[in-house]
Motif scaffolding. Sequence first.
Motif, mmCIF file in Angstrom:
data_model
loop_
_atom_site.group_PDB
_atom_site.id
_atom_site.type_symbol
_atom_site.label_atom_id
_atom_site.label_comp_id
_atom_site.label_asym_id
_atom_site.label_seq_id
_atom_site.Cartn_x
_atom_site.Cartn_y
_atom_site.Cartn_z
ATOM 1 N N GLY A 182 0.813 -1.211 0.000
ATOM 2 C CA GLY A 182 0.000 0.000 0.000
ATOM 3 C C GLY A 182 0.845 1.260 0.000
ATOM 4 O O GLY A 182 1.984 1.272 0.480
ATOM 5 N N ALA A 242 -0.171 -8.176 -6.690
ATOM 6 C CA ALA A 242 -0.935 -8.396 -5.464
ATOM 7 C C ALA A 242 -2.127 -9.292 -5.772
ATOM 8 O O ALA A 242 -2.778 -9.149 -6.808
ATOM 9 C CB ALA A 242 -1.430 -7.062 -4.898
ATOM 10 N N LEU A 254 -2.714 0.933 -3.772
ATOM 11 C CA LEU A 254 -1.413 0.297 -3.895
ATOM 12 C C LEU A 254 -0.362 1.266 -4.417
ATOM 13 O O LEU A 254 -0.679 2.270 -5.053
ATOM 14 C CB LEU A 254 -1.506 -0.918 -4.828
ATOM 15 C CG LEU A 254 -2.417 -2.040 -4.347
ATOM 16 C CD1 LEU A 254 -2.534 -3.119 -5.411
ATOM 17 C CD2 LEU A 254 -1.931 -2.615 -3.021
#
Length: 102
Positions: A39, A60, A75
């Motif tokens: 993140g 991810a 992200l």
Amino acid sequence: MQSGSLEGVLRSSRNAVEALGAEVPVEAVIQGPGVALLGAGSESGGAVTEAIAAGIRVLACGNSLRSAGIEAEELLPGVSVVPAAIAHLARRQWQGWAYVRL
């Protein structure tokens, strides 16, 4: 997954690129709680950015993101999402890719 673990995975991925050559694609597929380290604002942000700059695809797991309550838009830049890590890895193996679990 802790920050040091993710950084170790990315370091190993960079080592693979150096050993195999830039023409060999390398992907780091992150799943489970480790997706939180992808993140924006993550302490692992620098390592992720360096890996992406080295040509590593950082992916991810969409299922893990959903479980963690993280949106794809949250992200780090350059991180992509696959719907399910397990399915992505299986497809890659069927395509002849090698799978290394770290």
